[in-house]
Design an enzyme around this catalytic site. Sequence first.
Site, PDB file in Angstrom:
ATOM      1  CG  HIS A  54      -0.122   0.173   2.525  1.00 39.00           C
ATOM      2  ND1 HIS A  54       0.550  -0.875   3.122  1.00 39.00           N
ATOM      3  CD2 HIS A  54       0.131   1.254   3.311  1.00 39.00           C
ATOM      4  CE1 HIS A  54       1.163  -0.453   4.207  1.00 39.00           C
ATOM      5  NE2 HIS A  54       0.934   0.841   4.345  1.00 39.00           N
ATOM      6  CG  ASP A  56       1.762   4.977   4.774  1.00 35.42           C
ATOM      7  OD1 ASP A  56       1.247   3.840   4.759  1.00 35.42           O
ATOM      8  OD2 ASP A  56       2.846   5.230   5.338  1.00 35.42           O
ATOM      9  CG  HIS A 110       5.191   1.184   2.678  1.00 33.63           C
ATOM     10  ND1 HIS A 110       4.629   2.314   2.123  1.00 33.63           N
ATOM     11  CD2 HIS A 110       4.627   1.064   3.905  1.00 33.63           C
ATOM     12  CE1 HIS A 110       3.787   2.849   2.978  1.00 33.63           C
ATOM     13  NE2 HIS A 110       3.759   2.112   4.069  1.00 33.63           N
ATOM     14  NE  ARG A 120       9.207  -5.219  11.479  1.00 35.52           N
ATOM     15  CZ  ARG A 120       8.413  -4.360  10.819  1.00 35.52           C
ATOM     16  NH1 ARG A 120       7.203  -4.717  10.444  1.00 35.52           N
ATOM     17  NH2 ARG A 120       8.853  -3.161  10.512  1.00 35.52           N
TER      18      ARG A 120
END
Length: 196
Positions: A54, A56, A110, A120
């Site tokens: 996507h 942002d 990204h 994570r």
Amino acid sequence: MNKLSLQLMDLLEISLGLDQAYFKHFFEENDSILRLNHYPPCQKPDSTLGTGPHSDPTSLTILHQDQVGGLQVFSDEKWHSIAPIQGAFVVNIGDTFMALTNGVYKSCLHRAVVNNRVVRRSLAFFLCPKMDKPVTPAAGLVNEANPRKYPDFTWATLLEFTQRHYRADMKTLDVFSKWVQEQESTQKSNTLGIYQ
Ligand SMILES: O=C(O)CCC(=O)C(=O)O
Ligand SMILES: [Fe+2]
């Protein structure tokens, strides 16, 4: 985070040769978002994504990631891992800033991959305009060589649009712009219809 993002806006403004603190004023009041991402270990990391591809939709993203690694950026037709650097943030341009700069700065595609060993976590601060403030490019960035690329819109409208239409490519702002223009022309013809 808010203060840091406004300082980054000052630097971006200097890089664009603008001198009227346009972005600083624009974001003085803002409806920014803070998000904690938590990615548990996954048994099939090769067939699963933590966050799908996507761009942002927001203006500027300041991302703190832990030392595990997983963030990837698409560039030159391939995915590149962004290795964590202790004490450093990752800063991303979002679609709204692309509109504010009339396409001079570009948002980036990204995603976050997962692993089968450890949890994570990442913490993302998204600088966003005030919900109902018209997003319009700085005057100095619209000219004959770089004509107006996107219509005026509000962050509230783009946010709602992206929640309804997920895209795994770089076309969100183009598709959204087309939709805004279609809405405007429908409204115009409805208004004309009333007076005909
Ligand atoms: O977790 C990451 O590294 C990326 C998260 C992300 O892209 C987002 O929250 O928009
Ligand atoms: Fe993101």
